[in-house]
Design an enzyme around this catalytic site. Structure first.
Site, PDB file in Angstrom:
ATOM      1  N   THR A   9       0.868  -1.180   0.000  1.00 20.70           N
ATOM      2  CA  THR A   9       0.000   0.000   0.000  1.00 20.70           C
ATOM      3  C   THR A   9       0.901   1.225   0.000  1.00 20.70           C
ATOM      4  O   THR A   9       1.595   1.493   0.981  1.00 20.70           O
ATOM      5  CB  THR A   9      -0.900   0.012   1.242  1.00 20.70           C
ATOM      6  OG1 THR A   9      -1.673  -1.184   1.274  1.00 20.70           O
ATOM      7  CG2 THR A   9      -1.837   1.216   1.221  1.00 20.70           C
ATOM      8  N   LYS A  67      -7.074   0.761  -3.066  1.00 21.68           N
ATOM      9  CA  LYS A  67      -6.660   0.202  -1.778  1.00 21.68           C
ATOM     10  C   LYS A  67      -6.712   1.250  -0.665  1.00 21.68           C
ATOM     11  O   LYS A  67      -7.192   0.984   0.445  1.00 21.68           O
ATOM     12  CB  LYS A  67      -5.252  -0.363  -1.917  1.00 21.68           C
ATOM     13  CG  LYS A  67      -4.534  -0.698  -0.621  1.00 21.68           C
ATOM     14  CD  LYS A  67      -5.200  -1.803   0.165  1.00 21.68           C
ATOM     15  CE  LYS A  67      -4.334  -2.179   1.370  1.00 21.68           C
ATOM     16  NZ  LYS A  67      -4.988  -3.143   2.248  1.00 21.68           N
ATOM     17  N   LYS A  94      -0.743   5.625   8.677  1.00 25.65           N
ATOM     18  CA  LYS A  94      -0.091   5.912   7.391  1.00 25.65           C
ATOM     19  C   LYS A  94      -1.097   5.863   6.258  1.00 25.65           C
ATOM     20  O   LYS A  94      -1.131   6.755   5.398  1.00 25.65           O
ATOM     21  CB  LYS A  94       1.038   4.906   7.172  1.00 25.65           C
ATOM     22  CG  LYS A  94       1.821   5.083   5.865  1.00 25.65           C
ATOM     23  CD  LYS A  94       1.356   4.159   4.760  1.00 25.65           C
ATOM     24  CE  LYS A  94       1.654   2.703   5.045  1.00 25.65           C
ATOM     25  NZ  LYS A  94       1.293   1.822   3.889  1.00 25.65           N
TER      26      LYS A  94
END
Length: 290
Positions: free
Chosen positions: A93, A169, A238
């Site tokens: 990711t 995602k 994050k």
């Protein structure tokens, strides 16, 4: 088939093991030796450097973030030493902006590149039942799809531009974070009012919200089971940050993402950074005086 794999963390190790189990010649590299040695015991070859993992027909990588990929050189210098014709499936990711940079770097060196971020926790990765979102040229995707289908129950191509898979995602992980936030607030509300949060969770997760997200994360919140972390809060923070970055780039306001990100900061300060991101529920309970 000769395949390389870089990044054997909680997710990468399970995925690599499934590729090895398919009978391929697998060369693995990891910054710490333990996970590589575990796979070597099953028949994998340990690379002495990341470069050795790029000498086959395909490379899979599962690294933590943009910086981890950049530090190894997969956005430039390392690619110059790859086997000609290599196709790289990046399972991580990463930010949309860095995804574009990676795609361009591979194109410049005439290497294939498929963004392949995954949905699922380590147990799902080990079971080979991940959901994998892919984007890239039809040719490149066709080459990596058989192996991706070995490690995932569903492989879905969402576009030609690799960064489209990363945007998909990022948006999905934002939805997970929002669900954790809403459950944490709701559980704090009923608990403060004297209602059994376990009963509340049991009823709703087996009726209106009967799905893995509400069942699994809801159970973790009400039972305060945050270790071992299936997905650490620092990684969740994050990813929510990546959704905010994408929102700014596309002029899409994401006020809920801002709220969740700020709560992630508070949870980090409270010592939850390496606990499961369901620990946001504990933070929200404490804000209610519980």
């Amino acid at each position: 088939m000769k395949i390389g794999f870089i990044g054997l963390g909680h997710m990468g190790a399970g995925i690599a093991a499934n590729i090895l189990g398919a009978g391929h010649e697998l060369t693995v590299w990891n910054r710490s030796p333990g996970p590589a040695e575990a796979l070597a015991a099953k028949g994998a070859r340990i690379a002495r450097s990341p470069e050795e993992a790029l000498q086959g027909e395909m490379l899979f990588s599962m690294l933590a973030n943009d910086d981890a990929i950049r530090n190894i050189g997969l956005d430039g210098a390392l690619l110059a030493r790859a086997q000609p014709g290599l196709v790289h499936a990046n399972l991580a990711t990463i930010s949309v902006a860095f995804a574009r940079r990676l795609a361009h770097a591979h194109e410049e060196r005439e290497l294939g590149y498929v963004a392949s971020p995954v949905f699922g926790r380590p147990d799902v990765a080990a079971a080979g039942t991940l959901t994998i979102i892919v984007a890239g040229s039809e040719t490149d995707v066709a080459r990596v799809r058989p192996l991706l289908e070995r490690v995932g129950r569903r492989v879905e191509r969402v576009g030609e531009a690799p960064e489209q898979a990363n945007l998909f995602k990022i948006a999905g992980n934002f939805m997970l974070a929002a669900a954790i936030e809403s459950m944490g607030e709701a559980f704090a509300l009923v608990r403060k009012g004297g209602v059994d949060p376990h009963l509340f969770h049991d009823v709703l997760s087996n009726s209106l919200f009967a799905c893995p997200v509400y069942q699994g994360y809801g159970s973790a919140i009400v039972n305060e089971k945050f270790e071992p972390a299936g997905f650490a809060l620092r990684l969740g923070m994050k990813d929510v940050g990546l959704s905010l970055d994408a929102g700014r780039d596309l002029s899409v306001p994401l006020p809920l993402a801002s709220l969740v990100y700020n709560h992630c900061i508070e949870a980090t300060v409270a010592g939850f950074a390496d606990k499961d991101w369901a620990s946001l529920g504990r933070l929200l309970a404490s804000k209610a005086g519980l």
